[in-house]
Design an enzyme around this catalytic site. Sequence first.
Site, PDB file in Angstrom:
ATOM      1  CB  CYS A 113     -27.065 -77.925  -0.911  1.00  0.00           C
ATOM      2  SG  CYS A 113     -28.216 -76.672  -1.466  1.00  0.00           S
ATOM      3  CG  HIS A 252     -23.520 -76.208  -1.060  1.00  0.00           C
ATOM      4  ND1 HIS A 252     -23.798 -76.538  -2.361  1.00  0.00           N
ATOM      5  CD2 HIS A 252     -24.498 -75.349  -0.663  1.00  0.00           C
ATOM      6  CE1 HIS A 252     -24.910 -75.941  -2.723  1.00  0.00           C
ATOM      7  NE2 HIS A 252     -25.347 -75.205  -1.719  1.00  0.00           N
ATOM      8  CG  ASN A 282     -26.812 -72.969  -3.944  1.00  0.00           C
ATOM      9  OD1 ASN A 282     -26.682 -74.133  -4.315  1.00  0.00           O
ATOM     10  ND2 ASN A 282     -27.300 -72.640  -2.761  1.00  0.00           N
TER      11      ASN A 282
HETATM   12  N1  COA Z   1     -29.615 -56.861  -4.338  1.00  0.00           N
HETATM   13  C1  COA Z   1     -29.552 -55.749  -3.596  1.00  0.00           C
HETATM   14  N2  COA Z   1     -29.904 -55.710  -2.311  1.00  0.00           N
HETATM   15  C2  COA Z   1     -30.338 -56.853  -1.750  1.00  0.00           C
HETATM   16  C3  COA Z   1     -30.436 -58.051  -2.469  1.00  0.00           C
HETATM   17  C4  COA Z   1     -30.065 -58.015  -3.821  1.00  0.00           C
HETATM   18  N3  COA Z   1     -30.111 -59.108  -4.601  1.00  0.00           N
HETATM   19  N4  COA Z   1     -30.890 -59.015  -1.652  1.00  0.00           N
HETATM   20  C5  COA Z   1     -31.065 -58.452  -0.458  1.00  0.00           C
HETATM   21  N5  COA Z   1     -30.748 -57.142  -0.512  1.00  0.00           N
HETATM   22  C6  COA Z   1     -30.796 -56.155   0.556  1.00  0.00           C
HETATM   23  C7  COA Z   1     -31.743 -56.540   1.656  1.00  0.00           C
HETATM   24  O1  COA Z   1     -33.069 -56.168   1.331  1.00  0.00           O
HETATM   25  C8  COA Z   1     -31.208 -55.745   2.823  1.00  0.00           C
HETATM   26  O2  COA Z   1     -31.659 -54.432   2.712  1.00  0.00           O
HETATM   27  P1  COA Z   1     -32.099 -53.616   4.029  1.00  0.00           P
HETATM   28  O3  COA Z   1     -30.865 -53.550   4.881  1.00  0.00           O
HETATM   29  O4  COA Z   1     -32.553 -52.318   3.468  1.00  0.00           O
HETATM   30  O5  COA Z   1     -33.190 -54.433   4.633  1.00  0.00           O
HETATM   31  C9  COA Z   1     -29.686 -55.733   2.545  1.00  0.00           C
HETATM   32  O6  COA Z   1     -29.541 -56.052   1.177  1.00  0.00           O
HETATM   33  C10 COA Z   1     -28.902 -56.698   3.402  1.00  0.00           C
HETATM   34  O7  COA Z   1     -29.568 -57.948   3.386  1.00  0.00           O
HETATM   35  P2  COA Z   1     -29.037 -59.179   4.178  1.00  0.00           P
HETATM   36  O8  COA Z   1     -30.014 -60.293   4.054  1.00  0.00           O
HETATM   37  O9  COA Z   1     -28.622 -58.770   5.554  1.00  0.00           O
HETATM   38  O10 COA Z   1     -27.715 -59.505   3.318  1.00  0.00           O
HETATM   39  P3  COA Z   1     -26.624 -60.574   3.608  1.00  0.00           P
HETATM   40  O11 COA Z   1     -25.303 -59.930   3.592  1.00  0.00           O
HETATM   41  O12 COA Z   1     -26.972 -61.450   4.765  1.00  0.00           O
HETATM   42  O13 COA Z   1     -26.716 -61.472   2.298  1.00  0.00           O
HETATM   43  C11 COA Z   1     -27.587 -63.527   1.455  1.00  0.00           C
HETATM   44  C12 COA Z   1     -27.915 -62.117   1.961  1.00  0.00           C
HETATM   45  C13 COA Z   1     -28.884 -64.201   1.080  1.00  0.00           C
HETATM   46  C14 COA Z   1     -26.699 -63.401   0.256  1.00  0.00           C
HETATM   47  C15 COA Z   1     -26.870 -64.302   2.574  1.00  0.00           C
HETATM   48  O14 COA Z   1     -27.597 -64.209   3.770  1.00  0.00           O
HETATM   49  C16 COA Z   1     -26.675 -65.747   2.237  1.00  0.00           C
HETATM   50  O15 COA Z   1     -25.915 -66.105   1.352  1.00  0.00           O
HETATM   51  N6  COA Z   1     -27.314 -66.657   2.991  1.00  0.00           N
HETATM   52  C17 COA Z   1     -27.165 -68.076   2.793  1.00  0.00           C
HETATM   53  C18 COA Z   1     -27.860 -68.504   1.558  1.00  0.00           C
HETATM   54  C19 COA Z   1     -27.636 -69.951   1.298  1.00  0.00           C
HETATM   55  O16 COA Z   1     -26.591 -70.446   1.515  1.00  0.00           O
HETATM   56  N7  COA Z   1     -28.666 -70.633   0.814  1.00  0.00           N
HETATM   57  C20 COA Z   1     -28.611 -71.964   0.402  1.00  0.00           C
HETATM   58  C21 COA Z   1     -28.100 -72.854   1.441  1.00  0.00           C
HETATM   59  S1  COA Z   1     -27.794 -74.383   0.744  1.00  0.00           S
END
Ligand code: COA
Length: 325
Positions: A113, A252, A282
């Site tokens: 990225c 990003h 993304n």
């Molecule tokens: N739809 C519904 N529920 C979802 C889901 C989806 N697409 N993806 C995850 N969940 C659930 C999880 O299973 C979890 O359930 P649980 O509490 O029963 O275990 C719950 O939602 C919360 O998950 P969590 O991972 O804590 O959510 P979050 O608020 O941290 O968001 C991301 C997850 C991935 C969106 C976030 O962590 C993120 O954006 N991270 C960075 C990603 C990134 O930037 N990547 C590229 C870098 S260049």
Amino acid sequence: MKFAKIIGVGKYLPKKVLTNRGLEKMVNTSDEWIIARTGIKERRIADKNEATSDLALKAGVDALKNARIKAQDLDLIIVATITPDTQFPSTASIIQSRLGAKKAACFDISAACSGFVYSLIIAQQFIESGLFKNVLIIGAEKLSMVIDWTDRNTCVLFGDGAGAAVVSRCEKPGILSTYMGGDGSLGNLLMVPAGGSRIPTSHETIDQKLHYLRMQGNEIFKLAVKAMTDAAKKALLKAKLNISDIDCLITHQANARIILATGKRLGLSQDKIFMNINKYGNTSSASIAIALCEAIESKRIKKGGIVVLDAFGAGLAWGACVIKW
Ligand code: COA
């Protein structure tokens, strides 16, 4: 003294739109969850027959047109991508041939990225050293081919697209300062495990879905905010500018919450932050390039404006550029 400046930008997005509602039919997710947690409403998906170079070429042609220079005048083409057409030759070589940029050298870079920002910094070095005059940089990805479309943790986040810029020698500085950082010890937080020399492709790797992107989202989230805040501050310091001098921050586009948290930590008001993640998700190396292009098209960036490009991604690799438009 020789200076480097972006003289034209371009983009290309595949036609097919995949909305959150569309994803609801594929995995156990909801439009509400995706919007609340990421800010993404839809993303573009490349056609089966469309490779990364097809997206890259269209973005490159657009940038050349806006820069009003001919492909024959290019000295170098850099393509930043983690989804090249083939392991080799480079996607940049394919672009060189299809553009007819006969005198251009060409290579790809792998910085995920951060690829577009890294390409801009590389182009600047070649131009300011006096070696080259015109460099085409392209960030292009067909991420849909490395996504596990049954994994709701990752498949809702990514999309396909390409963005490009022509960087040329100019009388006055266009790139005021840059900063690059990395931490390879955290590389396993975001990766595609198989398909390289460590774990070559085999029936087993395919059965185990090791050719798909794996990510520890929560960890990446915190690191992204910290690294992009730090990179922007360091680049501004080098340029002898303050946060209040920023007219437009383009980070990003990985998650709206990451972008807004970075802006908040910098003490920047929200109206100075450009976001288009709602439309494209993304797109890795293409994200900042597409956002820069759209910020210019929509006149969010005006002549003389101070723009900070702020990147973070797999590697881990991050970096920032302060540019005067
Ligand atoms: N739809 C519904 N529920 C979802 C889901 C989806 N697409 N993806 C995850 N969940 C659930 C999880 O299973 C979890 O359930 P649980 O509490 O029963 O275990 C719950 O939602 C919360 O998950 P969590 O991972 O804590 O959510 P979050 O608020 O941290 O968001 C991301 C997850 C991935 C969106 C976030 O962590 C993120 O954006 N991270 C960075 C990603 C990134 O930037 N990547 C590229 C870098 S260049």
